[in-house]
Design a protein around this motif. Sequence first.
Motif, mmCIF file in Angstrom:
data_model
loop_
_atom_site.group_PDB
_atom_site.id
_atom_site.type_symbol
_atom_site.label_atom_id
_atom_site.label_comp_id
_atom_site.label_asym_id
_atom_site.label_seq_id
_atom_site.Cartn_x
_atom_site.Cartn_y
_atom_site.Cartn_z
ATOM 1 N N ASP A 46 0.860 -1.183 0.000
ATOM 2 C CA ASP A 46 0.000 0.000 0.000
ATOM 3 C C ASP A 46 0.896 1.234 0.000
ATOM 4 O OD1 ASP A 46 -1.679 2.138 0.582
ATOM 5 O OD2 ASP A 46 -2.790 1.070 2.123
ATOM 6 N N CYS A 47 0.707 2.110 -0.978
ATOM 7 C CA CYS A 47 1.544 3.313 -1.066
ATOM 8 C C CYS A 47 0.708 4.580 -1.212
ATOM 9 C CB CYS A 47 2.548 3.185 -2.211
ATOM 10 S SG CYS A 47 1.808 3.134 -3.855
ATOM 11 N N LEU A 48 -0.562 4.512 -0.825
ATOM 12 C CA LEU A 48 -1.461 5.651 -0.983
ATOM 13 C C LEU A 48 -0.914 6.918 -0.335
ATOM 14 C CD1 LEU A 48 -4.192 6.682 -2.011
ATOM 15 C CD2 LEU A 48 -5.165 6.003 0.190
ATOM 16 N N GLN A 49 -0.270 6.789 0.812
ATOM 17 C CA GLN A 49 0.219 7.958 1.547
ATOM 18 C C GLN A 49 1.682 8.293 1.234
ATOM 19 O OE1 GLN A 49 -3.373 8.032 2.381
ATOM 20 N NE2 GLN A 49 -2.199 9.700 3.216
ATOM 21 N N TYR A 50 2.259 7.626 0.227
ATOM 22 C CA TYR A 50 3.644 7.877 -0.169
ATOM 23 C C TYR A 50 3.686 8.211 -1.659
ATOM 24 C CZ TYR A 50 4.775 5.627 4.233
ATOM 25 O OH TYR A 50 4.862 5.300 5.553
ATOM 26 N N ASP A 56 11.673 4.033 -7.811
ATOM 27 C CA ASP A 56 11.976 4.297 -6.415
ATOM 28 C C ASP A 56 12.277 2.973 -5.716
ATOM 29 O OD1 ASP A 56 11.640 7.028 -6.709
ATOM 30 O OD2 ASP A 56 9.601 7.048 -5.892
ATOM 31 N N LYS A 57 12.771 3.045 -4.491
ATOM 32 C CA LYS A 57 13.169 1.855 -3.740
ATOM 33 C C LYS A 57 12.220 1.611 -2.567
ATOM 34 C CE LYS A 57 16.822 1.276 -6.247
ATOM 35 N NZ LYS A 57 16.904 0.153 -7.177
ATOM 36 N N VAL A 62 10.519 0.694 4.071
ATOM 37 C CA VAL A 62 10.582 2.144 3.902
ATOM 38 C C VAL A 62 10.724 2.481 2.416
ATOM 39 C CG1 VAL A 62 11.869 4.252 4.487
ATOM 40 C CG2 VAL A 62 11.683 2.392 6.164
ATOM 41 N N PHE A 63 9.934 3.465 1.958
ATOM 42 C CA PHE A 63 10.066 3.940 0.580
ATOM 43 C C PHE A 63 11.174 4.980 0.502
ATOM 44 C CE2 PHE A 63 5.639 2.453 0.264
ATOM 45 C CZ PHE A 63 5.708 1.774 -0.945
ATOM 46 N N THR A 70 17.334 8.807 -0.003
ATOM 47 C CA THR A 70 16.389 9.840 0.400
ATOM 48 C C THR A 70 15.014 9.237 0.685
ATOM 49 O OG1 THR A 70 17.545 11.364 -1.080
ATOM 50 C CG2 THR A 70 15.392 12.065 -0.238
ATOM 51 N N PRO A 71 14.588 9.245 1.958
ATOM 52 C CA PRO A 71 13.264 8.680 2.275
ATOM 53 C C PRO A 71 12.147 9.486 1.608
ATOM 54 C CG PRO A 71 14.534 9.083 4.284
ATOM 55 C CD PRO A 71 15.267 9.735 3.153
#
Length: 104
Positions: A46-50, A56-57, A62-63, A70-71
């Motif tokens: 789930d990456c809705l909030q990122y 990207d990694k 952690v994205f 770089t986070p």
Amino acid sequence: RRINMAAHEVFAMISGETVQNVVVGQYEETNRVARCVYGDDAFAVDCLQYPCEIGDKYINGVFYKADGITPIEYIPTQEQQVAQLRRENAELTLALADMMGGAM
């Protein structure tokens, strides 16, 4: 004809710690497609909030930007933002009351 009313979410398809694709869908189906397309070790997150994108990694939960250093900053939901503002408002109200000697 039955209409599927399940909510859709945004998922990153991860393979080799790299975001291979970002899609809107449901978790089970997206996870299955990720494994079919990118191999048995691929998975959906789930990456809705990122605000992540292809290249990207995703390392240890952690994205990161494509540089892997770089986070990517979490973007809170509207509900989380309102809750935070309410907490801050309550703290400021108490601080103001203390400054005014409890005159509020």
